[in-house]
Scaffold this motif. Structure first.
Motif, PDB file in Angstrom:
ATOM      1  N   SER A   1      -9.750  11.236   4.180  1.00 55.55           N
ATOM      2  CA  SER A   1      -8.314  11.293   4.462  1.00 55.55           C
ATOM      3  C   SER A   1      -7.821  12.712   4.209  1.00 55.55           C
ATOM      4  O   SER A   1      -8.448  13.476   3.471  1.00 55.55           O
ATOM      5  CB  SER A   1      -7.577  10.301   3.559  1.00 55.55           C
TER       6      SER A   1
ATOM      7  N   THR B   1      -4.809  13.076   2.888  1.00 58.85           N
ATOM      8  CA  THR B   1      -3.720  12.827   1.945  1.00 58.85           C
ATOM      9  C   THR B   1      -4.187  13.094   0.520  1.00 58.85           C
ATOM     10  O   THR B   1      -5.329  12.809   0.167  1.00 58.85           O
ATOM     11  CB  THR B   1      -3.218  11.383   2.046  1.00 58.85           C
TER      12      THR B   1
ATOM     13  N   TRP C   1       0.254   9.907  -2.372  1.00 60.72           N
ATOM     14  CA  TRP C   1       0.278   8.774  -1.448  1.00 60.72           C
ATOM     15  C   TRP C   1      -0.347   7.532  -2.118  1.00 60.72           C
ATOM     16  O   TRP C   1      -1.246   6.909  -1.547  1.00 60.72           O
ATOM     17  CB  TRP C   1      -0.518   9.087  -0.193  1.00 60.72           C
TER      18      TRP C   1
ATOM     19  N   ALA D   1       0.534   4.337  -2.733  1.00 62.94           N
ATOM     20  CA  ALA D   1       0.629   3.032  -2.083  1.00 62.94           C
ATOM     21  C   ALA D   1      -0.186   3.015  -0.791  1.00 62.94           C
ATOM     22  O   ALA D   1      -0.867   2.026  -0.482  1.00 62.94           O
ATOM     23  CB  ALA D   1       2.090   2.682  -1.813  1.00 62.94           C
ATOM     24  N   TYR D   2      -0.121   4.104  -0.035  1.00 67.17           N
ATOM     25  CA  TYR D   2      -0.910   4.185   1.197  1.00 67.17           C
ATOM     26  C   TYR D   2      -2.399   4.117   0.899  1.00 67.17           C
ATOM     27  O   TYR D   2      -3.159   3.393   1.577  1.00 67.17           O
ATOM     28  CB  TYR D   2      -0.597   5.472   1.954  1.00 67.17           C
ATOM     29  N   ASN D   3      -2.864   4.860  -0.101  1.00 69.02           N
ATOM     30  CA  ASN D   3      -4.292   4.871  -0.394  1.00 69.02           C
ATOM     31  C   ASN D   3      -4.803   3.502  -0.804  1.00 69.02           C
ATOM     32  O   ASN D   3      -5.911   3.105  -0.433  1.00 69.02           O
ATOM     33  CB  ASN D   3      -4.601   5.928  -1.464  1.00 69.02           C
TER      34      ASN D   3
ATOM     35  N   VAL E   1       5.103  12.461   3.720  1.00 68.78           N
ATOM     36  CA  VAL E   1       4.888  11.635   2.531  1.00 68.78           C
ATOM     37  C   VAL E   1       5.927  10.527   2.406  1.00 68.78           C
ATOM     38  O   VAL E   1       5.739   9.589   1.639  1.00 68.78           O
ATOM     39  CB  VAL E   1       4.841  12.475   1.241  1.00 68.78           C
TER      40      VAL E   1
ATOM     41  N   ASP F   1       4.758   6.911   2.726  1.00 68.51           N
ATOM     42  CA  ASP F   1       4.178   6.143   1.624  1.00 68.51           C
ATOM     43  C   ASP F   1       5.123   5.043   1.151  1.00 68.51           C
ATOM     44  O   ASP F   1       4.674   3.979   0.715  1.00 68.51           O
ATOM     45  CB  ASP F   1       3.826   7.074   0.454  1.00 68.51           C
TER      46      ASP F   1
ATOM     47  N   PHE G   1       4.787   1.321   2.181  1.00 68.86           N
ATOM     48  CA  PHE G   1       3.799   0.414   1.600  1.00 68.86           C
ATOM     49  C   PHE G   1       4.278  -0.218   0.292  1.00 68.86           C
ATOM     50  O   PHE G   1       3.711  -1.213  -0.147  1.00 68.86           O
ATOM     51  CB  PHE G   1       2.489   1.170   1.356  1.00 68.86           C
ATOM     52  N   SER G   2       5.292   0.357  -0.315  1.00 67.66           N
ATOM     53  CA  SER G   2       5.792  -0.174  -1.586  1.00 67.66           C
ATOM     54  C   SER G   2       7.176  -0.799  -1.475  1.00 67.66           C
ATOM     55  O   SER G   2       7.604  -1.522  -2.371  1.00 67.66           O
ATOM     56  CB  SER G   2       5.835   0.940  -2.643  1.00 67.66           C
TER      57      SER G   2
ATOM     58  N   VAL H   1      -1.639   7.048   8.733  1.00 69.69           N
ATOM     59  CA  VAL H   1      -0.875   6.252   7.778  1.00 69.69           C
ATOM     60  C   VAL H   1      -0.149   5.122   8.500  1.00 69.69           C
ATOM     61  O   VAL H   1      -0.103   3.976   8.026  1.00 69.69           O
ATOM     62  CB  VAL H   1       0.122   7.136   7.001  1.00 69.69           C
TER      63      VAL H   1
END
Length: 285
Positions: free
Chosen positions: A23, A25, A30, A32-34, A169, A172, A175-176, A209
């Motif tokens: 990635s 990132t 990041w 939450a994305y990861n 960013v 991200d 995702f949260s 993403v």
């Protein structure tokens, strides 16, 4: 070292493989994305596939839509290709839509090296007569179109539309925060449906993403019969296929004529004296 290991056991049985997923990132920028990327790859991989997911740790990892910043991050990508070669990985996947360092990486490595943009666009051509892109922002769009042209697919590109995510960013949060994630999905779908209305046959979300967010929300069609290609899972499955194909071809994969030729063995000592331990996959002098 910061990475996720996706497997309960080492790749040891026949058919097992070890894949590096790169990635662009920075993991702590990041988070939450990861975590979501890990889950998507875990759900898509074959049982015997071992995946290590790596981000950018040395310098950057938050602004690759800018060419200069992508160039900086590409140096770490190429260092990781050398490392993955030394550590015996079977494939290296560049999970960024800019395909940073893709050609250079193929020159370095003996294993298959696949890029998110090249893989997605070629697979899209097997799914429909044309494809359209939805990029993250206006800055990102020319870079991705440039890639499509480089891959010889300009005639298959039906159009490009952009989201308005100028600070990458910010993705991200999708995702949260459920509301933020839904808003991003809706913004993407509006662009994808507009493409479908213009005659596009396949839609590519041209941000890794965003691909992961759409996978989490189970979004697979822009309209009935108009697929949304998820490049993250496509890249993984094509990587696994490339490993199997290389094995069936006696270990041969990347052509060493012209574009991806390595330096002659007689020059390696001289080059390494000036550049360090480069071309780890090259035949020894």
């Amino acid at each position: 070292m910061s990475h996720h290991d996706i497997a309960a056991r080492p790749a040891s049985r026949e058919g097992a493989m070890k894949i590096w997923y790169q990635s662009l990132t920075r993991p702590d920028a990041w988070p939450a994305y990861n975590a979501a990327l890990h889950d998507v790859l875990e759900g898509a991989k074959d049982p015997d596939t071992v995946i290590e997911v790596h981000g950018i740790e040395a310098r950057g990892g938050i602004g690759d839509q800018y060419r200069y910043l992508e160039f900086i991050e590409a140096q770490e990508v190429l260092s990781n290709v050398e490392r993955a070669t030394r550590e015996g990985f079977d494939a290296f996947l560049i999970g960024n839509i800019g395909d940073p360092g893709l050609r250079e990486a193929r020159e370095i490595a003996a294993m298959p090296v696949l890029g998110l943009c090249e893989t997605s666009s070629h697979v899209a051509c097997m799914m429909g007569g044309n494809f359209a892109l939805v990029t993250g922002n206006a800055k990102h769009a020319p870079r991705i179109v440039e890639n499509v042209n480089k891959y010889g697919l300009a005639s298959r590109l039906a159009g490009v539309r952009m989201l308005t995510v100028n600070r990458l960013v910010d993705l991200d949060l999708g995702f949260s925060d459920e509301q933020a994630g839904r808003a991003l999905v809706d913004q993407f779908l509006a662009a994808a449906r507009a493409h479908a209305g213009d005659g596009a046959e396949v839609i590519i979300p041209a941000v890794g993403v965003l691909m992961t967010l759409l996978a989490r929300h189970g979004v697979h069609e822009a309209a009935p019969g108009i697929p949304i290609l998820n490049g993250v899972t496509t890249l993984l499955k094509m990587g696994e296929a490339a490993v199997r194909m290389r094995r069936s071809m006696g270990g041969v994969w990347t052509s060493r004529r012209a574009m991806y030729a390595m330096p002659p063995a007689a020059q390696l000592d001289e080059l390494r004296a000036h550049y360090g331990p480069v071309y780890p996959a090259a035949p020894q002098p």
